[in-house]
Every structure is written in C-alpha cells, then in structure tokens.
Design a protein around this motif. Structure first.
Motif, PDB file in Angstrom:
ATOM      1  N   HIS A   1       0.750  -1.259   0.080  1.00  5.25           N
ATOM      2  CA  HIS A   1      -0.177  -0.054  -0.155  1.00  5.25           C
ATOM      3  C   HIS A   1       0.778   1.227  -0.105  1.00  5.25           C
ATOM      4  O   HIS A   1       0.256   2.603   0.141  1.00  5.25           O
ATOM      5  N   ARG A   2       2.040   1.111  -0.240  1.00  2.09           N
ATOM      6  CA  ARG A   2       3.088   2.265  -0.274  1.00  2.09           C
ATOM      7  C   ARG A   2       3.796   2.570  -1.586  1.00  2.09           C
ATOM      8  O   ARG A   2       4.283   1.466  -1.925  1.00  2.09           O
ATOM      9  N   THR A   3       4.116   3.685  -2.098  1.00  2.54           N
ATOM     10  CA  THR A   3       5.002   3.745  -3.131  1.00  2.54           C
ATOM     11  C   THR A   3       6.310   3.515  -2.704  1.00  2.54           C
ATOM     12  O   THR A   3       6.837   3.867  -1.770  1.00  2.54           O
ATOM     13  N   GLY A   4       6.888   2.840  -3.446  1.00  2.00           N
ATOM     14  CA  GLY A   4       8.391   2.612  -3.497  1.00  2.00           C
ATOM     15  C   GLY A   4       9.433   3.491  -3.636  1.00  2.00           C
ATOM     16  O   GLY A   4       9.323   4.101  -4.988  1.00  2.00           O
ATOM     17  N   LEU A   5      10.188   3.709  -2.685  1.00  2.00           N
ATOM     18  CA  LEU A   5      11.186   4.812  -2.993  1.00  2.00           C
ATOM     19  C   LEU A   5      12.735   4.406  -2.208  1.00  2.00           C
ATOM     20  O   LEU A   5      12.708   4.724  -1.034  1.00  2.00           O
ATOM     21  N   PHE A   6      13.729   3.986  -2.767  1.00  2.08           N
ATOM     22  CA  PHE A   6      14.976   3.562  -2.132  1.00  2.08           C
ATOM     23  C   PHE A   6      15.725   4.708  -2.427  1.00  2.08           C
ATOM     24  O   PHE A   6      16.191   5.258  -3.360  1.00  2.08           O
ATOM     25  N   VAL A   7      16.551   4.968  -1.308  1.00  2.00           N
ATOM     26  CA  VAL A   7      17.266   6.079  -1.242  1.00  2.00           C
ATOM     27  C   VAL A   7      18.767   5.179  -1.297  1.00  2.00           C
ATOM     28  O   VAL A   7      19.044   4.806  -0.169  1.00  2.00           O
ATOM     29  N   ILE A   8      19.629   5.560  -2.234  1.00  2.00           N
ATOM     30  CA  ILE A   8      20.745   4.742  -2.478  1.00  2.00           C
ATOM     31  C   ILE A   8      22.011   5.698  -1.946  1.00  2.00           C
ATOM     32  O   ILE A   8      22.344   6.813  -2.873  1.00  2.00           O
ATOM     33  N   PRO A   9      22.817   5.417  -0.956  1.00  2.00           N
ATOM     34  CA  PRO A   9      23.969   6.025  -0.762  1.00  2.00           C
ATOM     35  C   PRO A   9      25.156   5.669  -1.942  1.00  2.00           C
ATOM     36  O   PRO A   9      25.238   4.560  -2.307  1.00  2.00           O
ATOM     37  N   THR A  10      25.814   6.722  -2.467  1.00  2.00           N
ATOM     38  CA  THR A  10      26.856   6.436  -3.423  1.00  2.00           C
ATOM     39  C   THR A  10      28.020   7.195  -2.880  1.00  2.00           C
ATOM     40  O   THR A  10      28.111   7.960  -2.058  1.00  2.00           O
ATOM     41  N   LYS A  11      29.262   6.759  -3.347  1.00  2.00           N
ATOM     42  CA  LYS A  11      30.559   7.185  -2.754  1.00  2.00           C
ATOM     43  C   LYS A  11      30.966   8.703  -3.483  1.00  2.00           C
ATOM     44  O   LYS A  11      31.575   9.281  -2.797  1.00  2.00           O
ATOM     45  N   THR A  12      30.210   8.965  -4.531  1.00  2.00           N
ATOM     46  CA  THR A  12      30.742  10.311  -5.202  1.00  2.00           C
ATOM     47  C   THR A  12      29.480  11.126  -5.518  1.00  2.00           C
ATOM     48  O   THR A  12      29.789  12.369  -5.688  1.00  2.00           O
ATOM     49  N   ASP A  13      28.258  10.767  -5.659  1.00  2.00           N
ATOM     50  CA  ASP A  13      27.216  11.569  -6.039  1.00  2.00           C
ATOM     51  C   ASP A  13      26.112  11.677  -4.984  1.00  2.00           C
ATOM     52  O   ASP A  13      24.920  12.126  -5.225  1.00  2.00           O
ATOM     53  N   GLY A  14      26.617  11.541  -3.759  1.00  2.00           N
ATOM     54  CA  GLY A  14      25.482  11.540  -2.591  1.00  2.00           C
ATOM     55  C   GLY A  14      24.652  10.679  -2.651  1.00  2.00           C
ATOM     56  O   GLY A  14      24.847   9.295  -2.818  1.00  2.00           O
ATOM     57  N   THR A  15      23.238  10.939  -2.307  1.00  2.00           N
ATOM     58  CA  THR A  15      22.331   9.890  -2.538  1.00  2.00           C
ATOM     59  C   THR A  15      21.336   9.919  -3.635  1.00  2.00           C
ATOM     60  O   THR A  15      21.253  10.926  -4.166  1.00  2.00           O
ATOM     61  N   VAL A  16      20.935   8.878  -3.942  1.00  2.00           N
ATOM     62  CA  VAL A  16      20.064   8.711  -5.428  1.00  2.00           C
ATOM     63  C   VAL A  16      18.966   8.113  -5.011  1.00  2.00           C
ATOM     64  O   VAL A  16      18.909   6.922  -4.603  1.00  2.00           O
ATOM     65  N   LYS A  17      17.703   8.608  -5.572  1.00  2.00           N
ATOM     66  CA  LYS A  17      16.335   7.982  -5.280  1.00  2.00           C
ATOM     67  C   LYS A  17      16.136   7.025  -6.406  1.00  2.00           C
ATOM     68  O   LYS A  17      15.976   7.438  -7.708  1.00  2.00           O
ATOM     69  N   VAL A  18      15.767   5.802  -6.067  1.00  2.00           N
ATOM     70  CA  VAL A  18      15.497   4.827  -7.098  1.00  2.00           C
ATOM     71  C   VAL A  18      14.085   4.034  -6.774  1.00  2.00           C
ATOM     72  O   VAL A  18      13.696   3.786  -5.579  1.00  2.00           O
ATOM     73  N   ALA A  19      13.286   3.990  -7.692  1.00  2.00           N
ATOM     74  CA  ALA A  19      12.000   3.540  -7.632  1.00  2.00           C
ATOM     75  C   ALA A  19      11.792   2.010  -7.987  1.00  2.00           C
ATOM     76  O   ALA A  19      12.107   1.926  -9.246  1.00  2.00           O
ATOM     77  N   PRO A  20      11.392   1.113  -7.281  1.00  2.00           N
ATOM     78  CA  PRO A  20      11.427  -0.232  -7.699  1.00  2.00           C
ATOM     79  C   PRO A  20       9.831  -0.349  -8.197  1.00  2.00           C
ATOM     80  O   PRO A  20       8.901   0.166  -7.769  1.00  2.00           O
ATOM     81  N   ILE A  21       9.936  -1.045  -9.517  1.00  2.00           N
ATOM     82  CA  ILE A  21       8.382  -1.369 -10.133  1.00  2.00           C
ATOM     83  C   ILE A  21       8.385  -2.693 -10.331  1.00  2.00           C
ATOM     84  O   ILE A  21       9.443  -3.152 -11.308  1.00  2.00           O
ATOM     85  N   ILE A  22       7.625  -3.540 -10.107  1.00  2.00           N
ATOM     86  CA  ILE A  22       7.713  -4.885  -9.850  1.00  2.00           C
ATOM     87  C   ILE A  22       6.795  -5.409 -11.281  1.00  2.00           C
ATOM     88  O   ILE A  22       5.625  -5.089 -11.204  1.00  2.00           O
TER      89      ILE A  22
END
Length: 531
Positions: free
Chosen positions: A370-391
């Motif tokens: 029941h919730r929209t997926g949004l993963f906050v991915i830590p990276t070594k050079t570009d800070g955090t990146v928001k990735v949406a999983p779609i199944i």
C-alpha cells in the motif's frame, strides 16, 4: 455485413502486427482506420459485433503468451474479456459516426462529404475504452494499449506531453484521419485540383509524425553507473522455480563474475546492482542460507543491491517484494508490490473458478502493498540517489509509475520475471512499455528480467545493452539521473479524465441527436418540413 466483418478482422490483425514481436508500428494507425470504416453506417448492435470480432483478432494473437503453459482456456477467457471493451467502443463508434447532429456543425467542421469531428470522437473513444479496460475488473489489465505500439518510433517522443493516454489519442486520431481520407477517396476519385483538400487528413497525419520526430527528449544530467544481473533460470515454464535455490545461485554466480571483471578493470565500478523479480524465491528473511548468500554477495561487490524476493508474510500469505541491501547492513528498505496480478499471483473467487479448471490452484496467494516504493541509495561520489522499484506488470499502470517520480525518484528499476511465458513476445511487449515510460516520465529505467529480454533505457526511450532470452548476462552502463518533471508527470491523469469526459459528452449528444431525428422521421412530411 461480410465485407464489414472482414474489415474488422483486418483492423484487429493490423493492431496485433503493431505490437512486439512483429512491431510494424504504422499498422496500428491502419488498424484503427479499418475498424472505424467497418463500424461507419451500422447500428450500435452491429458496431458491437464488429468490435468484438476485431478485438479478438487483435487480442487473440497479441495475448497468446498467456496460455503458453496453462492451456487455451485462460488465454481465450482473457482475450474475449478484453475484446468486449472493443465491442462496446465499436457500438459507440457506430452511434457517433451515424449521428445526424454533426450535420448542423459549421461548414468547416461538417463539410458535405463528412464531419471532421468524427476522427476526434474516435480518438477520444479509444482513450475512454482503454481507461475503463485498464482499471476494471480486478484493477484492470493495461496491456496492448495503442500507446505501447509507439516504442522506438517518432510518435513515442510525445509521451512526455500527455503520457500514455495522450499517445493512444494521437495514434487513434491518425487512424481516424486515415479513415476519413479513405472514405473521401472511395466516394469517387476527385479532380486533381481538389485531391489535396480531400486528402488533408493524410497530410495532417504526416505532419504530426514529423513534428513528433523532432520533439526534444532531454537526456542530460549526471550519470549513475549501474549493473543489472540477468541470472537465468534452470528451466522455462511454470516450474521455473522448482529449483529455487538454483535461481538464486545463478544470480549470485553472475554477480560474482561481474565483480571479477570489475576488479580486473574490464567493467566500471557500479554504484548500484539490480537483480530481477523472483531472483530469490526463497525468503531470505526466514532462510538463513539464502539470506547469508545474498549478504555475502553484497559485501563482495561492495555496493547496494536491489533484490526481487518472495517473502512468506503476512501469516498464511506471501508478498512479492523488492529488498534493498547495503554492505555491512543487510536489508535497509522493503517495497511490496502494490498490484499483484489476478489469476496469477492471486486468485479471485478461487472456489468458483475451480468449477471450470483446476489450473486456478496454480495461482498464488499474494497480498498487495500500500505504499509507493522509493529507495534512497548512498553513493561514494554523488551523494544519495532515489530509485523507484517497479515490479513486473506494475510498469503498465500509469499511477504506479508516475507516483514515485512525483515523490522524487530519479531512476526506475523495473524488475520482472518472464520465465513463465517461454519464448514468446511477452518479454518484448513489456520492454516496449518501459521504453514509452522512460520518455513519459523523463527517467532512465533499469529493465531487468530473470530470463530477458532486459535492457538499460535512457530517458529518450533508447534501449542499451539489450539481452537475449534465457541467457545469463550482466548489463553495465551509466544512466542519466534527472529530477525535472515532464508535463505528463505534472498533469497526471487530468488529460485522460478530460478526454473521457469529452467522449461521454459526444456519445450523449450523438444519442440525443439520433433520437431526435428518429422522432422527426415519424412525423408527417408536411410537419417535418416545418421542423
């Protein structure tokens, strides 16, 4: 009527030819035109029959993959159900095209050889039909939409304006214009000096395609290096997960191979690794062996990993999930598929349908998230990146792909498992949907399958590192990260709502006009002359 039936069948077959695998995209325009011509000049019940026949000519071959391993009954049931929507649209198309009310429109809208409003009405009806078919019953089935035929074509560039419904409108409008041009020509070949005015719909259609081809689809922005793993399965078909540990091991093995190439400098170091849906059908939160294997793989590759997993929860049910693993942390975020597939991942009215076939027991018992997926991915050079999983099939639903972008997703990870459909066009059809979504949302997409076809898609809809079916592969590439919202994202469902409202209004006006004309026809001749 035989001629009309043949036209409807030809129209439906043309629509099928427009979808992958034939992928002859102009055939969609021809298909709409033929079905419009078939329903012109008949009553509503005739339009229903013609729509039903034409719809099955389209959906029968397009959705044939649904019966690959479960037999003809589910395939026929789905194809006929989808065809009913086309039949209802055919009835209304017949009503609108025969409406006498349009003759009262201004001369430029209603010339002597046919009202110009009809192509627009046909396009609006296609949008309305798809909106209903995409939402009911059981949440709908937004497969085989006209919009998906535009993947990899100039028309696809327009997806960023009004989204998938807008693309459907454009394709149907071009078909309506073509039908109008054909109808004008068959009335009798005009003199050369008047040929162009009669064929203006064709000229207008070519102009739309040309403008679409040059419409910009921005792809700039800093890039995220990703690695997607297509691990393959032991066997195609419904028994693909009979060796569930083998499926997991395949993905671990391919990831380790890629890690060795990265260490040797033959592949760039990724910031994120993505595995497909069902890459771990063993619940890694309850099975220590599976959980340990994934955690060790994450630690070896040294970057976050998104895993498609089946969890044995809640009690008595299962959930189709995306799990975000981070090195030295394990699972840090979870997304549960919001739209499990009816008659596959769960079985509505199981006891009822069991009277027809025992294959219903092959369906799962999955629950919806029941919730929209949004993963906050830590990276070594570009800070955090928001990735949406779609199944899997979620990629075909407008809101399920649009909502995470509105929440800030910079890239989408479409995780799917196509093993249950064998060597069919289903994989190609799903990849085409992701191509259109990339342009519509203005986002890069990691489209990764257990068995293919997989690919890395940039925001202009171009597929990179495309794989083959049932072949292990590691896809490596730098995908642009974008944060700007396209017009399609900002407007959301508003254009679709307006198109549906306009279609309903036109149908009501046509119905009222026909009834009024019918009452007038029953009056004495001298009275009709005064009305």
């Amino acid at each position: 009527m035989i001629r009309r039936l043949l036209l409807a069948i030809a129209g439906g077959l043309c629509l099928w030819l427009a979808f992958p695998g034939p992928a002859i995209w102009p055939a969609a325009i021809v298909g709409v035109a033929l079905m419009a011509l078939a329903t012109k000049g008949v009553r509503a019940r005739g339009g229903f029959l013609l729509g039903l026949v034409g719809g099955f000519a389209c959906f029968g071959p397009t959705l044939h993959w649904t019966g690959t391993y479960v037999g003809a009954l589910p395939w026929l049931a789905l194809s006929i159900t989808e065809s009913v929507y086309i039949a209802l649209m055919g009835a209304v198309c017949a009503l609108i095209q025969s409406a006498r009310r349009w003759e009262r429109l201004p001369q430029w809208l209603s010339p002597a050889d046919g009202p110009h409003v009809r192509p627009v009405a046909i396009a609006l009806l296609w949008v309305l039909q798809e909106a209903i078919r995409d939402s009911m019953p059981f949440g709908g089935f937004p497969w085989a939409r006209l919009a998906w035929t535009t993947a990899g074509t100039p028309l696809a560039h327009l997806a960023s304006i009004f989204g998938a419904p807008g693309l459907t409108f454009v394709v149907a409008l071009l078909g309506g214009w073509l039908a109008l041009a054909i109808d004008r020509v068959r009335r009798g070949m005009p003199p050369a000096r008047s040929l162009l005015p009669r064929l203006w719909p064709v000229v207008a259609g070519l102009a739309v395609v040309a403008l679409a081809a040059v419409y910009p689809t921005p792809t700039g922005g800093k890039k995220l290096q990703v690695l997607a793993i297509q691990g393959n399965v032991p066997t195609a078909g419904l028994d693909f997960n009979a060796q569930r540990r083998a499926v997991l091991d395949h993905h671990v093995k391919e990831t380790d191979k890629a890690a060795a190439l990265i260490k040797a400098g033959k592949l760039p170091q990724p910031a994120l690794v993505v595995w497909p849906e069902n890459s771990s059908d063993i619940d890694p939160t309850r099975n220590a062996d599976a959980g340990t294997e994934i955690v060790r793989t994450v630690d070896r590759i040294g970057v976050p990993l998104i895993v498609g997993a089946v969890l044995d929860q809640p009690v008595g049910h299962t959930s189709n999930t995306s799990l975000l693993y981070e090195p030295d942390k394990g699972i840090v975020a979870t997304y549960v598929k919001q739209h499990p597939v009816p008659f596959a991942e769960y079985m509505p009215y199981r006891s009822f349908f069991r009277h027809f076939t025992k294959t219903v027991d092959l369906a799962g018992n999955f629950v919806a998230g029941h919730r929209t997926g949004l993963f906050v991915i830590p990276t070594k050079t570009d800070g955090t990146v928001k990735v949406a999983p779609i199944i899997c099939f979620e990629v075909a639903y407008d809101s399920l792909t649009r909502n995470p972008v509105k929440d800030g997703a910079q890239i989408l990870a479409v995780q799917t498992n196509n093993a249950t459909f064998g060597y069919t066009a289903e994989s190609e059809q799903q990849l085409a949907i992701s191509q259109v979504r990339a342009i519509e949302l203005g986002r890069s997409i990691v489209h990764i399958s257990t068995v293919g076809v997989s690919g890395l898609i940039t925001p202009n809809g171009v597929v990179h590192d495309r794989t083959h079916l049932f072949t292990p592969a590691a896809l490596s590439g730098a995908l642009p990260l974008r944060s700007e919202e396209t017009l399609a994202v900002r407007l959301g469902a508003i254009p679709e709502w307006l198109a549906c409202a306009a279609a309903v209004l036109l149908a009501a006006l046509a119905l009222a006009g026909n009834r009024s004309s019918g009452r007038k026809a029953n009056l004495p001749e001298e009275v009709r002359a005064l009305v």
